[in-house]
Scaffold this motif. Structure first.
Motif, PDB file in Angstrom:
ATOM      1  N   UNK A  88       0.889  -1.036  -0.016  1.00  0.00           N
ATOM      2  CA  UNK A  88      -0.022   0.028  -0.044  1.00  0.00           C
ATOM      3  C   UNK A  88       1.016   1.355  -0.018  1.00  0.00           C
ATOM      4  N   UNK A  89       0.771   2.046  -0.962  1.00  0.00           N
ATOM      5  CA  UNK A  89       1.308   3.295  -1.086  1.00  0.00           C
ATOM      6  C   UNK A  89       0.656   4.698  -1.343  1.00  0.00           C
ATOM      7  N   UNK A  90       1.076   5.640  -0.707  1.00  0.00           N
ATOM      8  CA  UNK A  90       0.237   6.852  -1.059  1.00  0.00           C
ATOM      9  C   UNK A  90       0.848   7.742  -2.266  1.00  0.00           C
ATOM     10  N   UNK A  91       0.167   8.172  -3.213  1.00  0.00           N
ATOM     11  CA  UNK A  91       0.717   8.978  -4.058  1.00  0.00           C
ATOM     12  C   UNK A  91       0.853  10.462  -3.527  1.00  0.00           C
ATOM     13  N   UNK A  92       1.675  11.260  -3.837  1.00  0.00           N
ATOM     14  CA  UNK A  92       2.069  12.626  -3.209  1.00  0.00           C
ATOM     15  C   UNK A  92       0.951  13.684  -3.791  1.00  0.00           C
ATOM     16  N   UNK A  93       0.909  13.505  -5.364  1.00  0.00           N
ATOM     17  CA  UNK A  93       0.163  14.555  -6.013  1.00  0.00           C
ATOM     18  C   UNK A  93      -1.475  14.514  -5.685  1.00  0.00           C
ATOM     19  N   UNK A  94      -1.835  13.435  -6.280  1.00  0.00           N
ATOM     20  CA  UNK A  94      -3.409  12.843  -6.066  1.00  0.00           C
ATOM     21  C   UNK A  94      -3.806  12.679  -4.682  1.00  0.00           C
TER      22      UNK A  94
END
Length: 981
Positions: free
Chosen positions: A317-323
């Motif tokens: 599980x990874x969080x995208x920094x932009x969206x």
């Protein structure tokens, strides 16, 4: 009499709860398709979910650090050997920390995998990839990151950028791909990713309307038993709808997804079994309940073991920094059973398969197809017995196994290696599942907005203001009521009975809240509160008054417990103490106005109307909290966070339903608890007076019966399946030390407080208003101190040091009370006021911190029950305190009055002073010999009471010293739930 009343109240409580709840069950609203999200632009600079800000490769690279593998040889790198076997299965998130560098794992199967994926993509394009408009921005952001940053940085021996950094060269497949996400339409971006990496990906964004995470895009060439295209535009609950027991962890997953931070990915491992070697399996791996009957013996025996594979997914599980989108990616590994046997782990695999049956996800065996292959697979791995359970779900995000041999939530009978296929779940076994009320509380917490928090806490404050003011006034009116029946000495008896009923009602109310729900318990509280108030106000004798007081006590007890549980449901461990004082915040005002209200009401009316008016006021004040919970619960249902969860006990026939309630509420345990404490404590308060009666039948008989009931109660609690007092949870010193504090606190406090109001009026000559106010000082200063301490604890994240200091200060206050226990001079009056202030400051430093210390050490499933037990222990302390203080008072005071008033040659003088001291004090003002004799008698009795109290402070300090001292965090509990994350 008290035992009969207690039993009747228990039966009334159960019947009232069941009637409303069973008939009010409603099906959730039909699913409504979500409105399409607005189509965002990749260069849109607005920072809100689903809309990407202008993001460059350098921005993303600076956000996370990637460690290059300069000498990496993919041909020489074997696949990871993942063996996540556990002896018992529990559905839980089982999250581990990961590194941004480990987003994609390469090995020697890379070329074969991406080649196969290209063929799958060509044959099934509609199944393996898709997106909705709101998914375009996260697709572009993810594509740019992987192609322009991650792959050439992490694997420079496999990928490289062109000199102008516009093209990625795949050195293994010789493919050239643009790195700009604007160079290709979203569909082609997904296709390019599919043949560049072998990881499958689901992209999720929070729904702008509900905040629930929804699948907005996917790329899945290796599905296991599900059609990926059906998961598009679904919430987590919709995605996992077919998964057994997913409802246990749905709310926790939503909360975890919301808190995931950029640059702090997590990973987990998920495993299962399949009877073939295919990676692309959109159907066939799962069996539904209605299909079990159609399976033949050939279906079960025709398994080719050589083709059967252990299937393991390494998920990230990874969080995208932009969206701010969530990237759920997973790589699939297949291992042959001969490989597992060759490692000598065949038996371990077989035990893990059987362990699925001993866990908490009922139905997984059928769902995963174990009814078809279980016997053959376990026999092939050299398992000595026949197994009949299969692996867990393989849907995206489905929880991995986790458990241990000594897990208390596991049903031992079901986990036995010789157990055959499980029969239909009986009512008694429903306790293995997470309680419906807990699930609804978690679902509610997952959809709360800031406005919801404001309205819920406002409702909590209003209802607490009402019962707080009523409690303070009723405490002052109760002596007048008992005195009006010429039985003032029975004040302690009434208080003991109330405490005994409260002690039994606390854990029972907690069970009701877990089974039926939080808002249902609020309504039940209003019912009992109002009924008891009406009986008290209309009583014509002390017996009817006591009955009303007991029924009122049930409603009062229920709401106190429920407010603490609701606060614990929706607050973090570090903020728990601060918000726990919201119900008590009203006492900062009530302490100063309650005396005025009390004297003003009694000046124009009697104590009857002063008590009776609350049967109107309290229900009105309860409405804001009820409405807030109903509105929030309705939004939770509409948001589908409870999709896939069916409350099993609603479907039970009435007979089985009542049998389930009988065991779950431990009705026999409730009756035995009331019997033990009522039969032991009440006679202590009745044996005294001018003619002691310890040997009379009405005192000696209950005492003998009470002692006889003790081993019955303990034995029943040990052997009953759902004990009222869960001893298994009380082995931790974080639990039993907190319970010890609760017991000793109220036991000691009642030594000085049970007759405090009477002492203030009679021995210190305070008027009604001042006496009411001084008797409330403990509450005022404890709330004031506790509120300030809540802010301090929020910063320092520790509790124990304050608890220990508070208990020591509590002992100091009792030292002052021993010195200042009577007389009408200014120094004595100031002394007792100062003692109450010190006692209040100490009371703000350890009772609620001890409760918070207990709560943070518990799983959410056990929170309500153990909070109820803590408050029950608190009330038992009150009962012990009331019994001991009443015993001392009734044994000592009559003899003192008779001795000191012997010289007045009035045989009725001492009797009237004992029966109605307030009327006696008015008749004989301060300065008269009769009044001084009364004051001296009160001083003597109060001296014995306060000395007993200071002795009880010794074990109080000892219990505080044995508490744990964990560091608080921003989670709901420090204890990881086994049944749910």
């Amino acid at each position: 009499m008290s035992l009969t009343i207690g039993v009747l109240l228990v039966l009334l409580l159960i019947a009232a709860t069941v009637a409303g709840w069973r008939l009010s069950g409603r099906s959730p609203p039909p699913h409504r398709p979500a409105l399409p999200y607005p189509h965002p632009s990749f260069n849109d600079k607005r920072e809100k979910p689903g809309n990407a800000k202008q993001t460059t490769d350098e921005d993303i690279h600076n956000e996370v650090k990637i460690e290059p593998l300069h000498d990496f040889s993919w041909q020489d790198t074997p696949p990871l050997q993942l063996r996540p076997f556990k002896p018992k299965y529990h559905i839980t998130m089982a999250i581990q920390t990961s590194s941004p560098s480990e987003l994609i794992i390469m090995d020697k199967n890379y070329l074969d995998r991406v080649t196969a994926r290209k063929a799958i993509l060509a044959s099934h394009p509609e199944v393996v990839k898709g997106y909705i408009p709101s998914g375009i921005a996260p697709i572009r952001e993810l594509y740019a990151y992987i192609m322009a940053t991650y792959l050439p940085t992490r694997y420079p021996t496999m990928f490289s950028l062109s000199p102008n950094r516009t093209t990625l060269h795949n050195k293994i497949t010789s493919c050239l791909s643009p790195v700009s996400p604007l160079a290709l339409p979203p569909d082609e971006l997904l296709s390019t990713l599919a043949i560049t990496i072998e990881d499958d990906i689901f992209l999720l964004l929070p729904d702008p309307a509900t905040g629930l995470h929804r699948c907005v895009a996917f790329l899945c060439c290796h599905p296991s038993g599900f059609d990926p295209s059906t998961k598009l535009d679904q919430t987590l609950a919709g995605i996992h709808g077919p998964v057994p027991s997913y409802g246990k962890i749905g709310a926790s997953m939503e909360k975890f997804f919301s808190k995931l931070e950029v640059g702090k990915p997590v990973k987990r491992v998920n495993w299962g079994l399949q009877t073939h070697k295919e990676l692309y399996t959109p159907s066939g791996n799962h069996i539904h309940e209605h299909e079990v009957g159609s399976l033949t013996e050939e279906d079960r025996e025709g398994i080719d073991i050589s083709q059967t594979r252990l299937r393991v997914e390494l998920q990230t599980l990874t969080r995208l920094p932009g969206t701010r989108g969530i990237v759920f990616s997973f790589k699939t590994f297949l291992y042959g059973l001969d490989e597992i046997r060759g490692e000598g782990r065949g038996e371990e695999l077989a035990v893990a398969v059987e362990g699925l049956r001993g866990g908490n996800a009922k139905g997984m065996w059928v769902y995963k197809g174990g009814v078809r292959w279980g016997e053959r697979v376990c026999g092939a791995t050299r398992c000595p017995v026949i197994f009949s359970l299969g692996p867990r779900a393989q849907l995206p995000f489905a929880m991995a196994t986790k458990g241990s041999d000594d897990d208390p939530t596991t049903d031992r009978a079901e986990s036995s290696p010789t157990t055959k296929e499980a029969p239909p779940l009986p009512a008694a076994a429903l306790s293995d599942e997470k309680s419906p009320g807990v699930r609804r509380a978690e679902a509610l917490a997952s959809v709360l907005t800031k406005a919801d928090y404001v309205f819920i806490f406002f409702g909590v404050f209003i209802i607490a203001f009402a019962y707080g003011l009523d409690g303070m006034l009723r405490y002052a009116y109760q002596p007048n009521a008992t005195a009006s029946f010429s039985k003032h000495s029975l004040l302690a008896t009434v208080n003991v009975l109330r405490s005994v009923i409260a002690a039994a009602a606390q854990p029972t109310s907690a069970r009701i809240a877990d089974i039926f729900g939080r808002v249902e318990l609020v309504c039940l509280s209003v019912f009992f509160y109002t009924l008891g108030t009406v009986l008290e106000a209309t009583s014509q004798n002390v017996e009817t008054f006591a009955t009303g007081a007991l029924i009122y006590q049930i409603g009062y007890t229920m709401i106190i417990l429920l407010l603490e549980v609701i606060i614990a449901d929706i607050t973090t461990t570090r903020a728990r103490l601060l918000f726990s004082y919201i119900p008590n915040a009203s006492f900062l005002v009530l302490t100063w106005v309650s005396g005025n209200i009390s004297s003003a009401v009694l000046a124009v009316t009697t104590w009857r109307w002063a008590i009776g008016m609350w049967c109107i006021i309290y229900p009105v004040c309860a409405m804001p909290l009820i409405i807030s919970l109903l509105v929030t619960g309705r939004r939770a249902r509409r948001s589908h966070v409870m999709d896939g969860y069916v409350d099993p006990i609603r479907a039970l026939p009435w007979g089985k339903f009542f049998a389930y309630l009988f065991w779950r509420l431990d009705v026999i345990g409730i009756i035995l608890m009331i019997a033990v404490f009522a039969l032991l404590l009440v006679p202590v308060t009745l044996a005294g007076g001018f003619k002691t009666s310890w040997t009379s039948a009405h005192v000696l008989g209950p005492l003998i019966a009470g002692f006889t009931a003790i081993p019955l109660f303990i034995g029943w609690q040990i052997y009953t399946p759902q004990p009222l007092v869960p001893f298994r949870l009380m082995k931790d010193r974080a639990v039993w030390a907190a319970l010890g504090i609760a017991l000793m606190l109220n036991w000691a406090w009642y030594m000085q407080g049970d007759y405090l109001y009477s002492v203030l009026v009679v021995a210190f000559d305070f008027d009604v208003m001042t006496a009411t106010r001084v008797s409330s000082f403990y509450t005022f200063f404890s709330v004031l101190t506790g509120t300030v301490l809540g802010f301090v604890v929020y910063k320092v994240r520790r509790l124990k040091v304050f608890i220990v200091v508070g208990t020591c200060l509590f002992m100091v206050a009792f030292g002052l009370l021993i010195k200042y226990r009577g007389d009408t001079d200014m120094s004595s009056r100031a002394g007792v006021v100062g003692a109450q202030v010190v006692l209040g400051i100490a009371g703000g430093m350890f009772p609620y911190p001890a409760q918070a210390s207990l709560q943070v050490a518990l799983k959410h499933e056990n929170l309500a029950v153990m909070t109820g037990l803590y408050l029950a222990t608190y009330n038992l302390g009150s009962a012990f305190g009331g019994a001991v203080s009443g015993g001392i008072w009734t044994q000592v005071l009559p003899n003192q009055l008779a001795w000191r008033m012997e010289g007045f040659n009035n045989e009725t003088l001492a009797t009237s002073a004992y029966g109605n001291p307030f009327a006696f004090a008015k008749q004989y003002p301060v300065g008269t010999p009769e009044r001084q004799a009364l004051i001296d008698s009160y001083k003597y009795a109060q001296r014995l009471l306060t000395i007993t109290g200071i002795c009880l402070c010794v074990p109080l300090i000892a219990f505080a010293s044995t508490l744990r001292n964990p560091k608080l965090n921003d989670e709901q509990t420090l204890k990881e739930d086994e049944p749910a994350a």
